[in-house]
Design a protein around this motif. Structure first.
Motif, mmCIF file in Angstrom:
data_model
loop_
_atom_site.group_PDB
_atom_site.id
_atom_site.type_symbol
_atom_site.label_atom_id
_atom_site.label_comp_id
_atom_site.label_asym_id
_atom_site.label_seq_id
_atom_site.Cartn_x
_atom_site.Cartn_y
_atom_site.Cartn_z
ATOM 1 N N GLY A 160 125.362 6.043 83.028
ATOM 2 C CA GLY A 160 126.121 6.021 84.298
ATOM 3 C C GLY A 160 125.180 6.094 85.475
ATOM 4 N N LEU A 161 125.632 6.392 86.619
ATOM 5 C CA LEU A 161 124.782 6.326 87.866
ATOM 6 C C LEU A 161 123.960 7.473 88.002
ATOM 7 C CD1 LEU A 161 127.081 4.375 90.121
ATOM 8 C CD2 LEU A 161 125.448 3.324 88.996
ATOM 9 N N GLN A 162 124.308 8.811 87.475
ATOM 10 C CA GLN A 162 123.420 10.041 87.798
ATOM 11 C C GLN A 162 122.563 10.195 86.906
ATOM 12 O OE1 GLN A 162 124.287 11.446 90.808
ATOM 13 N NE2 GLN A 162 125.872 9.774 90.890
ATOM 14 N N ASN A 163 122.358 9.854 85.579
ATOM 15 C CA ASN A 163 121.301 10.271 84.789
ATOM 16 C C ASN A 163 120.568 8.950 84.153
ATOM 17 O OD1 ASN A 163 122.447 12.995 84.495
ATOM 18 N ND2 ASN A 163 124.130 12.252 83.080
ATOM 19 N N ALA A 164 119.375 9.282 83.655
ATOM 20 C CA ALA A 164 118.448 8.273 83.370
ATOM 21 C C ALA A 164 119.272 7.733 81.778
ATOM 22 C CB ALA A 164 116.946 8.987 83.104
ATOM 23 N N PRO A 165 118.639 6.375 81.663
ATOM 24 C CA PRO A 165 119.161 6.054 80.455
ATOM 25 C C PRO A 165 118.490 6.665 79.299
ATOM 26 C CG PRO A 165 117.706 4.508 81.496
ATOM 27 C CD PRO A 165 118.015 5.658 82.466
ATOM 28 N N ASP A 166 119.035 6.540 78.145
ATOM 29 C CA ASP A 166 118.547 7.034 76.901
ATOM 30 C C ASP A 166 117.729 5.837 76.331
ATOM 31 O OD1 ASP A 166 119.966 9.143 77.098
ATOM 32 O OD2 ASP A 166 121.562 8.682 75.361
ATOM 33 N N ASN A 167 116.561 6.105 75.958
ATOM 34 C CA ASN A 167 115.675 4.847 75.384
ATOM 35 C C ASN A 167 114.697 5.663 74.580
ATOM 36 O OD1 ASN A 167 112.658 5.219 76.870
ATOM 37 N ND2 ASN A 167 114.406 6.021 78.030
ATOM 38 N N ALA A 168 114.146 4.831 73.412
ATOM 39 C CA ALA A 168 113.532 5.335 72.476
ATOM 40 C C ALA A 168 112.729 4.166 71.466
ATOM 41 C CB ALA A 168 114.232 6.234 71.274
ATOM 42 N N VAL A 169 111.431 4.529 70.981
ATOM 43 C CA VAL A 169 110.869 3.402 70.504
ATOM 44 C C VAL A 169 110.717 3.872 68.988
ATOM 45 C CG1 VAL A 169 108.690 2.235 70.079
ATOM 46 C CG2 VAL A 169 109.281 2.796 72.342
ATOM 47 N N PHE A 170 110.927 3.224 67.968
ATOM 48 C CA PHE A 170 110.902 3.512 66.520
ATOM 49 C C PHE A 170 109.840 2.702 65.873
ATOM 50 C CE2 PHE A 170 115.233 3.462 68.032
ATOM 51 C CZ PHE A 170 115.662 4.598 67.904
ATOM 52 N N GLY A 171 109.028 3.365 64.885
ATOM 53 C CA GLY A 171 108.271 2.926 63.979
ATOM 54 C C GLY A 171 106.869 2.504 64.678
ATOM 55 N N ALA A 172 106.417 3.383 65.862
ATOM 56 C CA ALA A 172 105.438 2.885 66.465
ATOM 57 C C ALA A 172 104.334 3.824 66.457
ATOM 58 C CB ALA A 172 105.627 2.749 67.872
ATOM 59 N N GLY A 173 104.310 4.527 65.444
ATOM 60 C CA GLY A 173 103.091 5.482 65.131
ATOM 61 C C GLY A 173 103.049 6.756 66.110
ATOM 62 N N SER A 174 101.926 7.461 66.251
ATOM 63 C CA SER A 174 101.798 8.519 66.857
ATOM 64 C C SER A 174 101.228 7.889 68.278
ATOM 65 C CB SER A 174 100.725 9.358 66.080
ATOM 66 O OG SER A 174 99.424 8.703 66.193
ATOM 67 N N ASN A 175 101.075 9.195 69.138
ATOM 68 C CA ASN A 175 100.852 9.032 70.394
ATOM 69 C C ASN A 175 99.049 8.843 70.738
ATOM 70 O OD1 ASN A 175 103.480 9.433 70.640
ATOM 71 N ND2 ASN A 175 103.500 10.675 72.645
ATOM 72 N N LEU A 176 98.740 7.730 70.068
ATOM 73 C CA LEU A 176 97.523 7.520 70.257
ATOM 74 C C LEU A 176 97.000 6.024 70.603
ATOM 75 C CD1 LEU A 176 95.762 9.586 67.438
ATOM 76 C CD2 LEU A 176 95.457 10.098 69.783
ATOM 77 N N PRO A 177 96.215 5.731 71.289
ATOM 78 C CA PRO A 177 95.975 4.379 71.709
ATOM 79 C C PRO A 177 95.192 3.559 70.388
ATOM 80 C CG PRO A 177 94.513 5.595 72.765
ATOM 81 C CD PRO A 177 95.277 6.601 72.155
ATOM 82 N N VAL A 178 95.649 3.378 69.141
ATOM 83 C CA VAL A 178 95.048 2.549 68.220
ATOM 84 C C VAL A 178 96.015 1.888 67.476
ATOM 85 C CG1 VAL A 178 93.306 4.589 67.806
ATOM 86 C CG2 VAL A 178 95.596 4.782 66.639
ATOM 87 N N LEU A 179 95.512 0.758 66.727
ATOM 88 C CA LEU A 179 96.327 0.001 66.092
ATOM 89 C C LEU A 179 96.231 0.236 64.673
ATOM 90 C CD1 LEU A 179 98.237 -2.466 66.466
ATOM 91 C CD2 LEU A 179 96.312 -4.261 65.847
ATOM 92 N N ASN A 180 97.330 1.078 63.947
ATOM 93 C CA ASN A 180 97.377 1.200 62.791
ATOM 94 C C ASN A 180 97.282 -0.058 61.726
ATOM 95 O OD1 ASN A 180 97.844 3.776 63.609
ATOM 96 N ND2 ASN A 180 100.000 3.511 64.066
ATOM 97 N N ALA A 181 97.034 0.606 60.362
ATOM 98 C CA ALA A 181 96.829 -0.552 59.466
ATOM 99 C C ALA A 181 97.883 -1.261 59.059
ATOM 100 C CB ALA A 181 96.264 0.198 58.042
ATOM 101 N N ASP A 182 99.413 -0.750 59.165
ATOM 102 C CA ASP A 182 100.455 -1.391 58.865
ATOM 103 C C ASP A 182 100.759 -2.227 60.178
ATOM 104 O OD1 ASP A 182 101.220 0.637 60.862
ATOM 105 O OD2 ASP A 182 102.804 1.386 59.692
ATOM 106 N N GLY A 183 100.232 -2.223 61.269
ATOM 107 C CA GLY A 183 100.429 -3.198 62.600
ATOM 108 C C GLY A 183 101.107 -2.325 63.732
ATOM 109 N N SER A 184 101.530 -1.126 63.330
ATOM 110 C CA SER A 184 102.373 -0.298 64.137
ATOM 111 C C SER A 184 101.220 0.258 65.269
ATOM 112 C CB SER A 184 103.047 0.922 63.857
ATOM 113 O OG SER A 184 102.112 1.715 63.006
#
Length: 218
Positions: free
Chosen positions: A32-56
Motif C-alpha cells: 500500500g501507500l503507508q508502509n514500505a514494500p516487502d523485499n528479500a534476497v535469497f541464496g546470496a550468502g552472508s553479509n560479507l563483501p566476498v564472492l563464494n565458491a558457489d558463485g553467490s
C-alpha cells in the motif's frame, strides 16, 4: 530596492565502491501507500563483501572518487515610481523596472588511481545492516542483508589508492557548468479618476541566457 545573495556548496571527495550481488532469487511485494514494500534476497550468502565458491555473494565491479564545488549568486534591482496629477481622466501613472543577474559556476574534479585494478578494503572491515534495519518504515520484511564500510575505512583506504597529479589533469570539464542568466522587465500603468477607475498595465520582458562552451575555459 537592491538585493544580493551568494551560496557556496562543496564536496571535497565523494568516494565509493560498486558491488554486484549474486544469489538464487529475490522477492518484492507492495504494502500500500503507508508502509514500505516487502523485499528479500535469497541464496546470496552472508553479509560479507566476498564472492563464494558457489558463485553467490558480492563481486566488486567499480569504484569512484570525485569532488564538486558550486558557487551560485544573484543580484537584483527593483525600481518603482508614480506620477500624480490633480486634473484630467488619468490622475496617476505607475511605472517601474526589474533586473536580475543570476550566475552559477560548478566545477568538478576526479583524482587518478594508482592502478587500473579495482581494489577494496578487507572484507572483515565491512559491517552488515542491523537486524531491525528498516523496521520503522512499516511492512513485514524489509531486506537487512546489505553491507557498508564505515566512513573512516573508506576515507583511509581511498587515500592509499590515489596518486598525485595536477589540478588541470583532475578537472572534468565536460560535466562542469558556467551559466549567466539575466532578466529585465519594465511596466507602466495608469489609474483613471472615478467613475472610470481601471488599471491598465503594459509590461515588457527580455531574457538572456548565454552559456560559454566549457572546453574553451582555462
Amino acid at each position: 530596492m537592491f538585493s544580493t545573495t551568494k551560496g557556496i556548496g562543496a564536496t571535497a571527495l565523494d568516494q565509493g565502491l560498486t558491488y554486484a550481488r549474486y544469489g538464487t532469487g529475490l522477492s518484492y511485494k507492495l504494502n500500500g501507500l503507508q508502509n514500505a514494500p516487502d523485499n528479500a534476497v535469497f541464496g546470496a550468502g552472508s553479509n560479507l563483501p566476498v564472492l563464494n565458491a558457489d558463485g553467490s555473494g558480492y563481486k566488486l565491479i567499480g569504484r569512484a572518487a570525485s569532488g564538486v564545488r558550486t558557487v551560485d549568486s544573484e543580484q537584483s534591482l527593483a525600481l518603482d515610481g508614480e506620477y500624480s496629477q490633480a486634473s484630467g481622466i488619468f490622475n496617476s501613472l505607475a511605472f517601474g523596472a526589474r533586473h536580475a543577474d543570476h550566475r552559477r559556476d560548478l566545477r568538478r574534479w576526479a583524482p587518478a588511481f594508482k592502478s587500473a585494478v579495482t581494489a577494496a578494503p578487507p572484507a572483515s572491515q565491512a559491517i552488515g545492516f542491523p537486524a531491525d534495519f528498516g523496521s520503522e518504515l512499516g511492512g513485514n520484511n524489509w531486506d537487512n542483508s546489505g553491507i557498508y564500510f564505515p566512513y573512516a575505512v573508506m576515507r583511509d583506504f581511498t587515500a592509499t589508492q590515489l596518486k598525485a597529479t595536477t589540478p588541470e589533469f583532475e578537472r572534468r570539464v565536460a560535466s562542469e557548468i558556467e551559466m549567466t542568466e539575466r532578466q529585465t522587465s519594465c511596466y507602466s500603468g495608469s489609474m483613471p479618476a472615478a467613475p472610470w477607475r481601471r488599471s491598465v498595465f503594459m509590461p515588457a520582458i527580455s531574457r538572456a541566457t548565454p552559456r560559454p562552451v566549457p572546453s574553451s575555459r582555462t
